[in-house]
Write a protein that holds these residues in place. Structure first.
Motif, PDB file in Angstrom:
ATOM      1  N   LEU A  20       0.840  -1.194   0.000  1.00 51.08           N
ATOM      2  CA  LEU A  20       0.000   0.000   0.000  1.00 51.08           C
ATOM      3  C   LEU A  20       0.874   1.242   0.000  1.00 51.08           C
ATOM      4  O   LEU A  20       1.925   1.267   0.641  1.00 51.08           O
ATOM      5  N   SER A  21       0.413   2.258  -0.692  1.00 56.00           N
ATOM      6  CA  SER A  21       1.114   3.537  -0.731  1.00 56.00           C
ATOM      7  C   SER A  21       0.231   4.621  -0.142  1.00 56.00           C
ATOM      8  O   SER A  21      -0.990   4.592  -0.286  1.00 56.00           O
ATOM      9  N   CYS A  22       0.877   5.576   0.495  1.00 54.60           N
ATOM     10  CA  CYS A  22       0.191   6.750   1.049  1.00 54.60           C
ATOM     11  C   CYS A  22       0.960   7.966   0.548  1.00 54.60           C
ATOM     12  O   CYS A  22       2.074   8.232   1.010  1.00 54.60           O
ATOM     13  N   ALA A  23       0.377   8.665  -0.394  1.00 56.26           N
ATOM     14  CA  ALA A  23       1.026   9.830  -0.987  1.00 56.26           C
ATOM     15  C   ALA A  23       0.523  11.096  -0.311  1.00 56.26           C
ATOM     16  O   ALA A  23      -0.682  11.269  -0.132  1.00 56.26           O
ATOM     17  N   ALA A  24       1.449  11.971   0.035  1.00 56.50           N
ATOM     18  CA  ALA A  24       1.108  13.185   0.772  1.00 56.50           C
ATOM     19  C   ALA A  24       1.383  14.426  -0.053  1.00 56.50           C
ATOM     20  O   ALA A  24       2.306  14.461  -0.863  1.00 56.50           O
ATOM     21  N   SER A  25       0.594  15.433   0.197  1.00 51.43           N
ATOM     22  CA  SER A  25       0.824  16.723  -0.455  1.00 51.43           C
ATOM     23  C   SER A  25       0.339  17.815   0.480  1.00 51.43           C
ATOM     24  O   SER A  25      -0.418  17.582   1.411  1.00 51.43           O
ATOM     25  N   GLY A  26       0.790  19.013   0.239  1.00 53.55           N
ATOM     26  CA  GLY A  26       0.266  20.151   0.971  1.00 53.55           C
ATOM     27  C   GLY A  26       1.216  20.765   1.965  1.00 53.55           C
ATOM     28  O   GLY A  26       1.202  21.950   2.157  1.00 53.55           O
ATOM     29  N   ARG A  27       2.005  19.981   2.662  1.00 53.17           N
ATOM     30  CA  ARG A  27       2.936  20.527   3.637  1.00 53.17           C
ATOM     31  C   ARG A  27       4.225  19.713   3.591  1.00 53.17           C
ATOM     32  O   ARG A  27       4.329  18.724   2.910  1.00 53.17           O
ATOM     33  N   THR A  28       5.198  20.129   4.358  1.00 52.85           N
ATOM     34  CA  THR A  28       6.455  19.393   4.431  1.00 52.85           C
ATOM     35  C   THR A  28       6.211  18.040   5.078  1.00 52.85           C
ATOM     36  O   THR A  28       5.953  17.948   6.269  1.00 52.85           O
ATOM     37  N   PHE A  29       6.321  17.012   4.299  1.00 48.88           N
ATOM     38  CA  PHE A  29       5.923  15.685   4.736  1.00 48.88           C
ATOM     39  C   PHE A  29       6.817  15.155   5.843  1.00 48.88           C
ATOM     40  O   PHE A  29       6.359  14.421   6.725  1.00 48.88           O
ATOM     41  N   SER A  30       8.081  15.499   5.835  1.00 50.58           N
ATOM     42  CA  SER A  30       9.019  14.910   6.783  1.00 50.58           C
ATOM     43  C   SER A  30       8.772  15.318   8.227  1.00 50.58           C
ATOM     44  O   SER A  30       9.361  14.740   9.135  1.00 50.58           O
ATOM     45  N   VAL A  31       7.916  16.294   8.479  1.00 53.62           N
ATOM     46  CA  VAL A  31       7.647  16.690   9.866  1.00 53.62           C
ATOM     47  C   VAL A  31       6.553  15.830  10.480  1.00 53.62           C
ATOM     48  O   VAL A  31       6.246  15.977  11.660  1.00 53.62           O
ATOM     49  N   TYR A  32       5.961  14.947   9.696  1.00 56.60           N
ATOM     50  CA  TYR A  32       4.829  14.166  10.161  1.00 56.60           C
ATOM     51  C   TYR A  32       5.198  12.723  10.473  1.00 56.60           C
ATOM     52  O   TYR A  32       5.911  12.065   9.705  1.00 56.60           O
ATOM     53  N   LEU A  33       4.705  12.243  11.587  1.00 58.20           N
ATOM     54  CA  LEU A  33       4.648  10.806  11.824  1.00 58.20           C
ATOM     55  C   LEU A  33       3.490  10.275  10.983  1.00 58.20           C
ATOM     56  O   LEU A  33       2.485  10.966  10.796  1.00 58.20           O
ATOM     57  N   VAL A  34       3.627   9.065  10.493  1.00 56.49           N
ATOM     58  CA  VAL A  34       2.571   8.494   9.663  1.00 56.49           C
ATOM     59  C   VAL A  34       2.183   7.127  10.205  1.00 56.49           C
ATOM     60  O   VAL A  34       3.048   6.346  10.613  1.00 56.49           O
ATOM     61  N   GLY A  35       0.914   6.869  10.209  1.00 55.08           N
ATOM     62  CA  GLY A  35       0.420   5.588  10.680  1.00 55.08           C
ATOM     63  C   GLY A  35      -0.533   4.961   9.690  1.00 55.08           C
ATOM     64  O   GLY A  35      -1.111   5.650   8.835  1.00 55.08           O
ATOM     65  N   TRP A  36      -0.680   3.650   9.807  1.00 54.31           N
ATOM     66  CA  TRP A  36      -1.693   2.918   9.055  1.00 54.31           C
ATOM     67  C   TRP A  36      -2.699   2.339  10.044  1.00 54.31           C
ATOM     68  O   TRP A  36      -2.311   1.812  11.095  1.00 54.31           O
ATOM     69  N   PHE A  37      -3.947   2.429   9.687  1.00 56.22           N
ATOM     70  CA  PHE A  37      -5.035   1.883  10.466  1.00 56.22           C
ATOM     71  C   PHE A  37      -5.908   1.062   9.529  1.00 56.22           C
ATOM     72  O   PHE A  37      -5.824   1.209   8.311  1.00 56.22           O
ATOM     73  N   ARG A  38      -6.734   0.197  10.091  1.00 56.29           N
ATOM     74  CA  ARG A  38      -7.646  -0.552   9.244  1.00 56.29           C
ATOM     75  C   ARG A  38      -8.979  -0.734   9.951  1.00 56.29           C
ATOM     76  O   ARG A  38      -9.055  -0.709  11.183  1.00 56.29           O
ATOM     77  N   GLN A  39     -10.006  -0.908   9.150  1.00 53.25           N
ATOM     78  CA  GLN A  39     -11.340  -1.130   9.699  1.00 53.25           C
ATOM     79  C   GLN A  39     -12.016  -2.215   8.889  1.00 53.25           C
ATOM     80  O   GLN A  39     -12.237  -2.054   7.678  1.00 53.25           O
ATOM     81  N   ALA A  40     -12.325  -3.301   9.557  1.00 52.08           N
ATOM     82  CA  ALA A  40     -13.038  -4.410   8.936  1.00 52.08           C
ATOM     83  C   ALA A  40     -14.540  -4.207   9.129  1.00 52.08           C
ATOM     84  O   ALA A  40     -14.958  -3.496  10.052  1.00 52.08           O
ATOM     85  N   PRO A  41     -15.367  -4.821   8.289  1.00 45.49           N
ATOM     86  CA  PRO A  41     -16.815  -4.665   8.420  1.00 45.49           C
ATOM     87  C   PRO A  41     -17.294  -5.048   9.814  1.00 45.49           C
ATOM     88  O   PRO A  41     -16.928  -6.112  10.330  1.00 45.49           O
ATOM     89  N   GLY A  42     -18.070  -4.185  10.416  1.00 41.05           N
ATOM     90  CA  GLY A  42     -18.627  -4.462  11.723  1.00 41.05           C
ATOM     91  C   GLY A  42     -17.659  -4.312  12.879  1.00 41.05           C
ATOM     92  O   GLY A  42     -18.004  -4.613  14.027  1.00 41.05           O
TER      93      GLY A  42
END
Length: 119
Positions: A20-42
């Motif tokens: 999976l890829s997460c592409a960022a735009s808008g601000r300086t990306f390197s100042v952000y911690l990044v996380g992945w979350f998931r949600q299964a049905p129900g």
């Protein structure tokens, strides 16, 4: 705020892999911690993994340790979730999120990408 767009989801057989890829735009990306979350049905949304600003430190939920890893390319404003040995229980919508150091909340979220693992 930073804008995030996920991609790379799809249908895969159990035991397979996806990136999976997460592409960022808008601000300086390197100042952000990044996380992945998931949600299964129900089910409620759950934490999957996170990566530090430099990419040197990662955290993963117990259910994905040994199978999922994260990496980031700050020059390319992209974070990746490498998923191996996928199981049907990994089926969910996967979201990436970003927050700055010192912020308690994940302030930026993507729209999500569907991952379906067939048995």
């Amino acid at each position: 705020q930073v804008q995030l767009v996920e991609s790379g989801g799809g249908l895969v057989q159990a035991g397979g892999s996806l990136r999976l890829s997460c592409a960022a735009s808008g601000r300086t990306f390197s100042v952000y911690l990044v996380g992945w979350f998931r949600q299964a049905p129900g089910k409620e949304r759950e934490f999957v993994a996170s990566i530090s600003r430099s990419g040197s430190i990662t955290y993963r939920a117990g259910s994905v340790k040994g199978r999922f890893t994260m990496s980031r390319d700050n020059a390319g404003n992209t974070v990746y979730l490498h998923m191996n040995s996928l199981k049907p229980d990994d089926t969910a919508v996967y979201f990436c999120a970003a927050r700055r150091d010192g912020d308690r909340d994940w302030g930026s979220w993507g729209q999500g990408t569907q991952v379906t693992v067939s048995s």
